[in-house]
Design an enzyme around this catalytic site. Structure first.
Site, PDB file in Angstrom:
ATOM      1  N   GLU A  91      65.569  71.985  90.074  1.00  0.00           N
ATOM      2  CA  GLU A  91      64.717  70.967  90.669  1.00  0.00           C
ATOM      3  C   GLU A  91      65.124  70.664  92.107  1.00  0.00           C
ATOM      4  OE1 GLU A  91      63.299  68.491  86.767  1.00  0.00           O
ATOM      5  OE2 GLU A  91      65.096  67.777  87.741  1.00  0.00           O
ATOM      6  N   CYS A 104      66.462  67.110  98.829  1.00  0.00           N
ATOM      7  CA  CYS A 104      67.690  67.293  98.074  1.00  0.00           C
ATOM      8  C   CYS A 104      67.571  68.586  97.282  1.00  0.00           C
ATOM      9  CB  CYS A 104      67.868  66.102  97.132  1.00  0.00           C
ATOM     10  SG  CYS A 104      69.274  66.245  96.036  1.00  0.00           S
ATOM     11  N   CYS A 111      75.743  73.308  86.016  1.00  0.00           N
ATOM     12  CA  CYS A 111      76.980  73.088  86.755  1.00  0.00           C
ATOM     13  C   CYS A 111      78.156  73.328  85.822  1.00  0.00           C
ATOM     14  CB  CYS A 111      77.040  71.664  87.293  1.00  0.00           C
ATOM     15  SG  CYS A 111      78.414  71.399  88.444  1.00  0.00           S
ATOM     16  N   CYS A 115      81.928  66.605  85.357  1.00  0.00           N
ATOM     17  CA  CYS A 115      81.980  65.198  85.746  1.00  0.00           C
ATOM     18  C   CYS A 115      81.295  64.403  84.634  1.00  0.00           C
ATOM     19  CB  CYS A 115      81.296  64.991  87.093  1.00  0.00           C
ATOM     20  SG  CYS A 115      82.041  65.985  88.398  1.00  0.00           S
ATOM     21  N   CYS A 118      77.633  62.677  84.874  1.00  0.00           N
ATOM     22  CA  CYS A 118      76.527  63.441  85.465  1.00  0.00           C
ATOM     23  C   CYS A 118      75.759  64.192  84.382  1.00  0.00           C
ATOM     24  CB  CYS A 118      77.078  64.427  86.485  1.00  0.00           C
ATOM     25  SG  CYS A 118      75.789  65.404  87.280  1.00  0.00           S
ATOM     26  N   CYS A 338      69.782  60.505  91.454  1.00  0.00           N
ATOM     27  CA  CYS A 338      71.066  61.228  91.451  1.00  0.00           C
ATOM     28  C   CYS A 338      71.581  61.468  90.047  1.00  0.00           C
ATOM     29  CB  CYS A 338      72.157  60.420  92.131  1.00  0.00           C
ATOM     30  SG  CYS A 338      71.817  60.010  93.799  1.00  0.00           S
TER      31      CYS A 338
HETATM   32  N1  SAH Z   1      78.491  68.823  92.877  1.00  0.00           N
HETATM   33  C1  SAH Z   1      78.236  68.148  94.117  1.00  0.00           C
HETATM   34  C2  SAH Z   1      76.764  68.015  94.371  1.00  0.00           C
HETATM   35  C3  SAH Z   1      76.041  67.088  93.411  1.00  0.00           C
HETATM   36  S1  SAH Z   1      75.647  65.701  94.348  1.00  0.00           S
HETATM   37  C4  SAH Z   1      78.980  66.826  94.133  1.00  0.00           C
HETATM   38  O1  SAH Z   1      79.592  66.511  93.131  1.00  0.00           O
HETATM   39  O2  SAH Z   1      79.021  66.165  95.154  1.00  0.00           O
HETATM   40  C5  SAH Z   1      75.070  64.557  93.281  1.00  0.00           C
HETATM   41  C6  SAH Z   1      75.671  63.191  93.554  1.00  0.00           C
HETATM   42  O3  SAH Z   1      75.195  62.303  92.550  1.00  0.00           O
HETATM   43  C7  SAH Z   1      77.184  63.230  93.437  1.00  0.00           C
HETATM   44  O4  SAH Z   1      77.803  62.305  94.264  1.00  0.00           O
HETATM   45  C8  SAH Z   1      77.326  62.836  91.997  1.00  0.00           C
HETATM   46  O5  SAH Z   1      78.621  62.422  91.731  1.00  0.00           O
HETATM   47  C9  SAH Z   1      76.275  61.767  91.856  1.00  0.00           C
HETATM   48  N2  SAH Z   1      75.899  61.513  90.469  1.00  0.00           N
HETATM   49  C10 SAH Z   1      76.031  62.325  89.418  1.00  0.00           C
HETATM   50  N3  SAH Z   1      75.595  61.749  88.293  1.00  0.00           N
HETATM   51  C11 SAH Z   1      75.161  60.533  88.630  1.00  0.00           C
HETATM   52  C12 SAH Z   1      74.571  59.465  87.900  1.00  0.00           C
HETATM   53  N4  SAH Z   1      74.336  59.553  86.602  1.00  0.00           N
HETATM   54  N5  SAH Z   1      74.233  58.360  88.580  1.00  0.00           N
HETATM   55  C13 SAH Z   1      74.447  58.289  89.910  1.00  0.00           C
HETATM   56  N6  SAH Z   1      74.986  59.252  90.645  1.00  0.00           N
HETATM   57  C14 SAH Z   1      75.349  60.368  90.016  1.00  0.00           C
END
Ligand code: SAH
Length: 366
Positions: A91, A104, A111, A115, A118, A338
């Site tokens: 997406e 974005c 992935c 984390c 996420c 996000c």
């Molecule tokens: N892998 C990279 C790129 C992904 S960016 C990274 O970790 O930076 C996506 C952003 O959204 C990251 O800062 C991630 O930590 C954040 N994110 C992931 N899950 C989320 C959630 N459930 N709510 C808010 N932010 C989230």
């Protein structure tokens, strides 16, 4: 096998043309057709000789991911799902704001990092995207959005913040970013192209040399104890190493600061003492904080911090001398926020299986 021209940076396309006895400047013409005009076929390239077009037809393709759906949010956010091979979808999201339009984009199908907060992580991992598939997201968004009435670009900024960890797909991401920056293609400025990483330290240092763009780091914790729990990668590259890499990066970065993203998880990383800890931790590093309200998803095991807690946390950072903003959630009604980009991943790593037995962590301090 035919090669996909969308995978080539301009120097690589020039080399390809020269290999076939063609002039370098022809490569540039074709490159512009692909990226500036969004050509889908060689036929469209009317200022290229028919004989060359026929030759290209034999040795090359223009392959963009297949557009499978487009959703529009009531707030103007748009989301596209693109098919990248059987059963895999990614997406891309466009977020319009008053003074800019941000796209974005994703770097991997799923992935491989885990984390905890996420939802992309829960999908597991299938594979890296190719350069053409990464650029293809911008190619599509440009095509679908067109130009604004003044003929100006609608997409002014690109963030590598979609699915995947961009530094885990280093080579393809670097080439894709070079294409985005090329003035014969999308002509983005380095300041308006942001790579977000959870902190693969050696690659981050390398990025400073290969393609320095604006940097966002998914920090999400003020100490190793909490970060180890929510970002397992931290065990490999703990905070002191990560912050060292940020300092090194800053010497090469087009911006004089790093943005630290910090997703606000109730009772996990949002205590006021965590904010104070951050203030001390970042002394001597030029940075800004972007606090992200946690976007919940089923069985996540986390809750978002309350609005009040986020504001209190922000105030401590500000009083400590930092710029700290709170990210507005956009595109909620189309699941475009996000950590909510899920696409469709044929999980090769059995991570989906693993998450089934997931027991939410508790780091709450008494
Ligand atoms: N892998 C990279 C790129 C992904 S960016 C990274 O970790 O930076 C996506 C952003 O959204 C990251 O800062 C991630 O930590 C954040 N994110 C992931 N899950 C989320 C959630 N459930 N709510 C808010 N932010 C989230």
């Amino acid at each position: 096998m035919k090669v996909n021209l969308l995978n080539f940076t301009l120097p690589k396309l020039e080399a390809f043309f020269e290999e076939y006895g063609e002039k370098k400047f022809r490569a540039r013409q074709v490159f512009r057709w692909l990226h500036v005009y969004g050509a889908e076929s060689f036929e469209e390239m009317t200022d290229i000789a028919k004989t060359l077009r026929a030759k290209l037809e034999e040795i090359a393709t223009i392959e963009v991911p297949k557009l499978v759906s487009e959703q529009n949010s009531s707030d103007g956010t748009r989301k596209w799902a693109l098919e990248v091979g059987t059963g895999n979808k990614i997406e891309a999201v466009f977020i319009p704001e008053d003074d800019r339009g941000t796209l974005c984009i994703s770097s991997q199908v799923g992935c491989a990092l885990e984390c905890q907060f996420c939802s992309t992580a829960r999908q597991g991992f299938n594979r890296n995207l190719s350069t053409g598939e990464i650029v293809g997201q911008l190619w599509w968004a440009n095509k679908r959005l067109g130009k604004d009435p003044k003929g100006e670009k609608i997409i002014t900024n690109v963030v590598m913040m979609g699915m995947g960890e961009p530094l885990a797909n280093y080579d393809s991401v670097i080439d894709a970013m070079k294409i985005m920056l090329d003035d014969n293609a999308y002509n983005l400025s380095k300041r308006k192209l942001t790579l977000s990483t959870s902190g693969i330290v050696p690659k981050l240092i390398q990025l400073g040399d290969d393609c320095p763009v604006s940097l966002a780091v998914s920090l999400h914790a003020s100490n190793d104890e909490v970060r180890d729990e929510i970002i397992p990668l931290n065990k490999k590259y703990p905070l002191d190493k990560l912050l060292d890499a940020c300092r090194q990066y800053l010497a090469k970065s087009p911006k004089n600061y790093v943005t630290f993203e910090y997703v606000m998880l109730k009772d996990v990383n949002d205590l006021l003492e965590h904010a104070h800890e951050l203030v001390e931790l970042m002394r001597g590093i030029e940075c800004k904080f972007n606090l992200i309200p946690f976007n919940p998803f089923p069985n996540s095991g986390f809750e978002s911090s309350s609005r009040n807690q986020i504001v209190r946390f922000q105030k401590i950072l500000q009083d400590g001398g930092y710029i700290a903003t709170v990210r507005k959630t956009r595109g909620d009604d189309i699941d475009a926020a996000c950590g909510q980009l899920v696409g469709k991943v044929k999980d090769k790593t059995k991570r989906q299986e693993k998450w089934k037995n997931y027991i939410p962590i508790q780091i709450k301090e008494e």
